[in-house]
Design a protein around this motif. Structure first.
Motif, PDB file in Angstrom:
ATOM      1  N   THR A  77       0.997  -1.110  -0.201  1.00 47.19           N
ATOM      2  CA  THR A  77       0.019  -0.047   0.064  1.00 47.19           C
ATOM      3  C   THR A  77       0.811   1.402   0.051  1.00 47.19           C
ATOM      4  O   THR A  77       1.892   1.442   0.791  1.00 47.19           O
ATOM      5  CB  THR A  77      -1.026  -0.042   1.266  1.00 47.19           C
ATOM      6  N   VAL A  78       0.556   2.197  -0.930  1.00 50.73           N
ATOM      7  CA  VAL A  78       1.278   3.525  -0.930  1.00 50.73           C
ATOM      8  C   VAL A  78       0.452   4.541  -0.744  1.00 50.73           C
ATOM      9  O   VAL A  78      -0.641   4.514  -1.116  1.00 50.73           O
ATOM     10  CB  VAL A  78       2.060   3.623  -2.186  1.00 50.73           C
ATOM     11  N   GLN A  79       1.147   5.800  -0.311  1.00 51.45           N
ATOM     12  CA  GLN A  79       0.748   7.147  -0.520  1.00 51.45           C
ATOM     13  C   GLN A  79       1.197   7.877  -1.566  1.00 51.45           C
ATOM     14  O   GLN A  79       2.533   7.769  -1.708  1.00 51.45           O
ATOM     15  CB  GLN A  79       0.884   7.761   1.031  1.00 51.45           C
ATOM     16  N   ARG A  80       0.179   8.484  -2.545  1.00 49.94           N
ATOM     17  CA  ARG A  80       0.880   8.746  -3.686  1.00 49.94           C
ATOM     18  C   ARG A  80       0.305  10.209  -4.132  1.00 49.94           C
ATOM     19  O   ARG A  80      -0.781  10.376  -3.771  1.00 49.94           O
ATOM     20  CB  ARG A  80       0.714   7.777  -4.754  1.00 49.94           C
ATOM     21  N   THR A  81       1.132  11.052  -4.835  1.00 52.54           N
ATOM     22  CA  THR A  81       0.742  12.331  -5.135  1.00 52.54           C
ATOM     23  C   THR A  81       0.874  12.371  -6.598  1.00 52.54           C
ATOM     24  O   THR A  81       0.363  13.423  -7.157  1.00 52.54           O
ATOM     25  CB  THR A  81       1.297  13.430  -4.570  1.00 52.54           C
ATOM     26  N   GLN A  82       1.475  11.731  -7.348  1.00 53.27           N
ATOM     27  CA  GLN A  82       1.643  11.739  -8.687  1.00 53.27           C
ATOM     28  C   GLN A  82       1.815  10.303  -9.408  1.00 53.27           C
ATOM     29  O   GLN A  82       1.721   9.159  -8.916  1.00 53.27           O
ATOM     30  CB  GLN A  82       3.094  12.304  -8.860  1.00 53.27           C
ATOM     31  N   GLU A  83       1.764  10.373 -10.829  1.00 54.91           N
ATOM     32  CA  GLU A  83       1.737   9.103 -11.519  1.00 54.91           C
ATOM     33  C   GLU A  83       2.994   8.717 -11.742  1.00 54.91           C
ATOM     34  O   GLU A  83       4.054   9.255 -11.498  1.00 54.91           O
ATOM     35  CB  GLU A  83       0.893   9.459 -12.882  1.00 54.91           C
ATOM     36  N   GLY A  84       3.329   7.759 -12.706  1.00 55.97           N
ATOM     37  CA  GLY A  84       4.669   7.170 -12.957  1.00 55.97           C
ATOM     38  C   GLY A  84       5.605   6.628 -11.844  1.00 55.97           C
ATOM     39  O   GLY A  84       6.793   6.644 -11.743  1.00 55.97           O
ATOM     40  N   LEU A  85       4.663   6.141 -10.817  1.00 58.50           N
ATOM     41  CA  LEU A  85       5.423   5.474  -9.845  1.00 58.50           C
ATOM     42  C   LEU A  85       5.779   4.040 -10.054  1.00 58.50           C
ATOM     43  O   LEU A  85       4.839   3.220 -10.473  1.00 58.50           O
ATOM     44  CB  LEU A  85       4.667   5.484  -8.337  1.00 58.50           C
ATOM     45  N   PHE A  86       6.646   3.447  -9.510  1.00 62.76           N
ATOM     46  CA  PHE A  86       7.125   1.988  -9.647  1.00 62.76           C
ATOM     47  C   PHE A  86       7.630   1.562  -8.507  1.00 62.76           C
ATOM     48  O   PHE A  86       8.208   2.179  -7.678  1.00 62.76           O
ATOM     49  CB  PHE A  86       8.526   1.744 -10.816  1.00 62.76           C
ATOM     50  N   LEU A  87       7.384   0.342  -8.339  1.00 60.78           N
ATOM     51  CA  LEU A  87       7.679  -0.589  -7.304  1.00 60.78           C
ATOM     52  C   LEU A  87       8.640  -1.418  -7.460  1.00 60.78           C
ATOM     53  O   LEU A  87       8.601  -2.191  -8.757  1.00 60.78           O
ATOM     54  CB  LEU A  87       6.662  -1.418  -6.505  1.00 60.78           C
ATOM     55  N   LYS A  88       9.933  -1.446  -7.008  1.00 64.06           N
ATOM     56  CA  LYS A  88      10.832  -2.415  -7.121  1.00 64.06           C
ATOM     57  C   LYS A  88      11.384  -3.357  -6.001  1.00 64.06           C
ATOM     58  O   LYS A  88      11.388  -2.809  -4.937  1.00 64.06           O
ATOM     59  CB  LYS A  88      12.167  -1.860  -7.566  1.00 64.06           C
ATOM     60  N   GLN A  89      11.577  -4.671  -6.238  1.00 63.56           N
ATOM     61  CA  GLN A  89      11.920  -5.413  -5.118  1.00 63.56           C
ATOM     62  C   GLN A  89      13.016  -6.240  -5.164  1.00 63.56           C
ATOM     63  O   GLN A  89      13.389  -6.743  -6.650  1.00 63.56           O
ATOM     64  CB  GLN A  89      10.715  -6.391  -4.709  1.00 63.56           C
ATOM     65  N   SER A  90      13.634  -6.667  -4.455  1.00 62.24           N
ATOM     66  CA  SER A  90      15.005  -7.185  -4.428  1.00 62.24           C
ATOM     67  C   SER A  90      15.058  -7.974  -3.139  1.00 62.24           C
ATOM     68  O   SER A  90      14.599  -7.748  -1.954  1.00 62.24           O
ATOM     69  CB  SER A  90      16.215  -6.514  -4.745  1.00 62.24           C
ATOM     70  N   LEU A  91      16.016  -9.120  -2.972  1.00 64.93           N
ATOM     71  CA  LEU A  91      16.006  -9.934  -1.849  1.00 64.93           C
ATOM     72  C   LEU A  91      17.377 -10.558  -1.573  1.00 64.93           C
ATOM     73  O   LEU A  91      18.020 -10.793  -2.579  1.00 64.93           O
ATOM     74  CB  LEU A  91      15.161 -11.279  -2.348  1.00 64.93           C
ATOM     75  N   LYS A  92      17.642 -10.757  -0.399  1.00 62.74           N
ATOM     76  CA  LYS A  92      18.923 -11.250  -0.112  1.00 62.74           C
ATOM     77  C   LYS A  92      18.697 -12.185   1.264  1.00 62.74           C
ATOM     78  O   LYS A  92      17.987 -11.916   2.145  1.00 62.74           O
ATOM     79  CB  LYS A  92      19.981 -10.241   0.175  1.00 62.74           C
ATOM     80  N   ASN A  93      19.738 -13.115   1.262  1.00 59.83           N
ATOM     81  CA  ASN A  93      19.810 -13.986   2.523  1.00 59.83           C
ATOM     82  C   ASN A  93      20.495 -13.055   3.458  1.00 59.83           C
ATOM     83  O   ASN A  93      21.501 -12.520   3.463  1.00 59.83           O
ATOM     84  CB  ASN A  93      20.542 -15.291   2.090  1.00 59.83           C
ATOM     85  N   LYS A  94      19.732 -12.882   4.694  1.00 58.19           N
ATOM     86  CA  LYS A  94      20.414 -12.127   5.933  1.00 58.19           C
ATOM     87  C   LYS A  94      21.838 -12.252   6.227  1.00 58.19           C
ATOM     88  O   LYS A  94      22.537 -11.484   6.687  1.00 58.19           O
ATOM     89  CB  LYS A  94      19.384 -12.206   7.096  1.00 58.19           C
ATOM     90  N   LYS A  95      22.253 -13.680   6.270  1.00 54.86           N
ATOM     91  CA  LYS A  95      23.596 -14.025   6.529  1.00 54.86           C
ATOM     92  C   LYS A  95      24.528 -13.654   5.540  1.00 54.86           C
ATOM     93  O   LYS A  95      25.836 -13.403   5.625  1.00 54.86           O
ATOM     94  CB  LYS A  95      23.591 -15.521   6.887  1.00 54.86           C
ATOM     95  N   THR A  96      24.150 -14.024   4.159  1.00 57.94           N
ATOM     96  CA  THR A  96      25.086 -13.807   3.386  1.00 57.94           C
ATOM     97  C   THR A  96      24.642 -13.392   1.896  1.00 57.94           C
ATOM     98  O   THR A  96      23.368 -12.904   1.503  1.00 57.94           O
ATOM     99  CB  THR A  96      25.634 -15.390   2.669  1.00 57.94           C
TER     100      THR A  96
END
Length: 812
Positions: free
Chosen positions: A186-205
């Motif tokens: 869920t986002v709060q937004r005031t404009q168009e053209g917004l993107f969500l980018k996700q990445s993942l890493k192991n906490k240890k390595t």
């Protein structure tokens, strides 16, 4: 600036009586007390105090210096926990209110804040127990305390920002290391053209690996990605990952959030609980979030320590946060160490009016939304603890939980059999065991739906309150009752598990407990010192060697000087028993009558060994005398089994023995009267599976004490003063020369501090049951400063000095 979190735990002013004029800039707060958060509105004695002392409408006041650069940003103020009803004012204007002492609340103060100026923040906190909100209504079997007892902070964000994320994992077949990562954003937004980018890493390595990027349409969306080669979150190897979610506009990073999660599948089925497809018997304890003197107000280190104690000292695999949501620091630690959590909404037996119920439903929503990203949580409690059925009300609470999290089961703790079951799991407080009755009810006797899972949420507790200074046989009976229930539940294939009442003793209202405002229901005392019952749980883990005995081996501690039944508590492969250095017997887990526990208590049935060979008896006579003497040890003359009388008659007729001879043999080999003091030694032995080599991992020596010493151990000695003060727990025990606790040493101790630390509570205390404790609190230093400190503990003839360092890691 993308986003920033600023903790507001320092520089508060506090008064026990709120005044409306406190909200005004001109208010003279010079007479208010300087405090730091977490804070309790009233420190209490250990016991014997009037609980009305913390029931007040108090006031907290603080200056916020808002930077000019914040203007045009979104400024969010969060109070993570204030007991129990709160109103928040900024520059005289009311900006928020909250009606639950156990969940957080956030206020948007962007429009009220004066940028480039000093702002007056005031919090009015009502800790009275006649409020029309859960858990109040009737008397409650725990004290509810008061004050702002969890963190307060500001989040400085752009106007376009990530408001909330719920992350779930979908695990496929157990032989497939691929998993689906699902994020509801869920986002709060005031404009168009917004993107969500996700990445993942192991906490240890490793580094963050990109998952994907999606354009936002609207204010909420679901992201789903396949993740390969995941390592599952398991109890002994709780692998954690970090999910980074970025909000981007025209290549510019607007907001970023990092959530920690584990890949796991937790399922309650009709025949039990399964983690990642493997059936696990839940073995847990209930936990209150209270501490001596400070009530609820303890920082991160103490919250984490309780989780460590549960997992590593007590050896449990689960905890129930009775009877309310608890600190995120505690739950985060459960995530890290692999401790499963059953958490529930505030309440205790009483259901109130319509407004009260509305608040309870709101509490469900807040609990689920605020805690649902914790991997360790496996069950939502959506009933008021031990309340009566109310289908309309509980249909609402159950639906609210599933609305915000359809990945976990719901339960509801009740004390009634065949209760109306709207939840996914029938959770029941089973107090059938009274020392003689069966350890638990079978599932079919309790649940109203055999096709749904069944879990025991409480047992023991009030059935047998036990103090550290109770006589020996009482303390032993307490331990055996816990073993009796654990063994009985382990034998029931369709019971998911059980949660004992409870982890430690706690302060309670006048209507409960022992009249001194303490419920002595714990397997530990209030300072987290273990009672004998703690060993029953500790024996079920394998990492730390355990060897405890249910007796001090002092015959005068028992009626008629008959030892009664003496038990060994151990997780070792073998225990060797010696008397005056003469080998008596070797015991193993197979000797325990608790056949369903891996390491059940072991009854000592021989105090003689081959010692009777000194008497040069014939084999039959020696065996008969040994049998009779060991029986006298356990039962005494008045309660001897009939078979022993038969043995005695046989010895008289066959070997012409008489009473004078019997008394001599008893005094020499059993009675320990008047002769040389007897020494008992017990050695816990582990056997290497591959080499069959044996090694002694722990030794207990029991003999009349000749030396007394005070042991004091701090859980950590490097105090970090960062977002708030730090606290170290110091466990104190009176011991003999072999490290055995002296349970009737109840003498006073005095505390003195050097350097930037202080004691929470009084500086003179008395040990109880030979045990006690202290909490050492860091004082505020300048950023980057580091100083040495010390706690000095004295009794009548001993002085102990524990060194500490206090290091400030606060931002300048």
């Amino acid at each position: 600036m993308m986003s920033e979190r600023i903790y507001l735990n320092d520089d508060w002013k506090f008064a026990e009586q709120f005044e409306a004029s406190m909200t005004e800039a001109a208010y003279d707060d010079s007479t208010m007390q300087n405090v730091r958060i977490p804070h309790t509105c009233k420190e209490t004695p250990l016991h014997y105090f009037d609980e009305h002392c913390y029931q007040m409408i108090s006031g907290y006041r603080r200056v916020i210096e808002a930077e000019k650069a914040w203007e045009g940003k979104k400024i969010l103020l969060t109070i993570d926990g204030a007991a129990h009803d709160s109103e928040v004012f900024l520059n005289g204007e009311k900006v928020g209110e909250h009606h639950c002492g156990y969940t957080a609340f956030t206020m948007d103060i962007s429009g009220v804040l004066r940028y480039g100026e000093k702002n007056i923040l005031v919090v009015k906190v009502d800790s009275r127990e006649d409020l029309n909100i859960p858990p109040f209504g009737y008397v409650i079997d725990y004290m509810t305390y008061g004050g702002i007892y969890r963190d307060v902070y500001l989040d400085i964000k752009n106007k376009d920002y990530i408001e909330d994320i719920f992350i779930r994992t979908n695990i496929g077949q157990m032989d497939d290391q691929n998993a689906e990562l699902i994020s509801e954003v869920t986002v709060q937004r005031t404009q168009e053209g917004l993107f969500l980018k996700q990445s993942l890493k192991n906490k240890k390595t490793g580094e963050y690996q990109p998952l994907g990027e999606s354009e936002i349409s609207g204010t909420s969306m679901q992201l789903s990605y396949l993740v390969e080669n995941v390592i599952l979150w398991e109890l002994e190897h709780p692998e954690l990952y970090e999910v980074k979610t970025e909000l981007i506009c025209d290549g510019k990073l607007m907001d970023e959030r990092i959530d920690r999660i584990g890949f796991r599948r937790a399922e309650f089925k009709k025949d039990g609980f399964y983690l990642n497809g493997k059936k696990i018997k839940l073995r847990g304890l209930n936990r209150h979030q209270s501490y001596p003197y400070a009530g609820y107000a303890m920082p991160k280190s103490m919250q984490q320590l309780d989780a460590d104690i549960l997992k590593r000292e007590l050896g449990v695999n689960a905890v129930r946060t009775s009877h309310y949501p608890q600190s995120h620091y505690f739950i985060e630690r459960c995530d890290e160490i692999g401790l499963l959590v059953f958490t529930e909404i505030p309440g205790w037996q009483h259901i109130g009016d319509a407004a009260w119920k509305d608040q309870a439903v709101e509490n469900v929503r807040d609990m689920v939304k605020q805690y649902r990203n914790h991997t360790s949580i496996i069950l939502w409690g959506v009933r008021i603890n031990e309340s009566q059925d109310d289908d309309a009300f509980y249909r609402r609470t159950n639906e609210a939980a599933h609305e915000f999290d359809d990945s976990r089961s719901t339960g509801g703790v009740r004390a009634n059999r065949k209760s109306s079951l709207l939840e996914d799991v029938y959770t029941y407080n089973d107090f059938v065991h009274d020392g003689k009755a069966k350890g638990c009810e079978p599932k079919k006797n309790v649940t109203s739906d055999m096709e749904k899972p069944y879990l025991i949420s409480e047992y023991n507790g009030h059935m047998y309150p036990t103090k550290t200074f109770d006589w020996e046989e009482h303390r032993a009976e307490h331990a055996l009752r816990h073993a009796n229930v654990l063994d009985a539940v382990a034998a029931e294939e369709d019971i998911a598990g059980c949660f004992g009442w409870c982890m430690f003793d706690y302060n309670t209202h006048k209507d409960f407990g022992s009249g001194d405002r303490i419920c002595y229901h714990g397997v530990m005392d209030m300072f987290r010192n273990p009672k004998l019952a703690a060993a029953v749980y500790a024996c079920q883990q394998e990492k730390e060697p355990v060897l405890e005995l249910s007796s001090s081996m002092d015959i005068g501690e028992h009626p008629g000087c008959n030892r009664g039944e003496t038990y060994i508590f151990t997780n070792a492969d073998k225990v060797r028993m010696y008397k005056n250095d003469r080998f008596i017997k070797e015991y193993s887990a197979a000797d325990s009558p608790y056949t369903h526990l891996k390491h059940g208590p072991i009854l000592i049935d021989d105090f003689i060994g081959d010692a009777l060979q000194e008497e040069h008896m014939k084999p039959g006579q020696e065996a008969g005398v040994k049998k009779a003497l060991n029986a006298f040890t356990r039962f005494g003359f008045a309660k001897l089994p009939k078979s022993i009388y038969a043995t005695g008659i046989w010895l008289i007729l066959r070997y012409h023995m008489n009473m004078e001879e019997a008394v001599r043999l008893y005094n020499k080999y059993i009675g320990d009267w008047g002769g040389t003091s007897t020494t008992y030694r017990f050695e816990a032995v582990m056997v290497d599976v591959s080499t069959r080599q044996e090694r002694v991992v722990k030794t207990i020596i029991k003999e009349p004490m000749t030396e007394r010493k005070i042991s004091a151990v701090a859980d950590h000695e490097n105090l970090i003063d960062a977002e708030s003060y730090d606290v170290a727990e110091v466990r104190i025990q009176a011991q003999d020369e072999h490290g055995n606790i002296l349970p009737f040493y109840n003498e006073p101790l005095t505390f003195e501090t050097e350097g930037p630390i202080e004691i929470i509570g009084p500086k003179t205390v008395a040990l109880q049951g030979g045990m006690g404790g202290a909490y050492v609190k860091s004082k505020r230093l300048q950023p980057g400063e580091k100083q040495n400190a010390a706690l000095i503990i004295r009794d009548c003839d001993t002085e102990i000095k524990i060194g500490f360092t206090v290091q400030s890691e606060r931002n300048i």
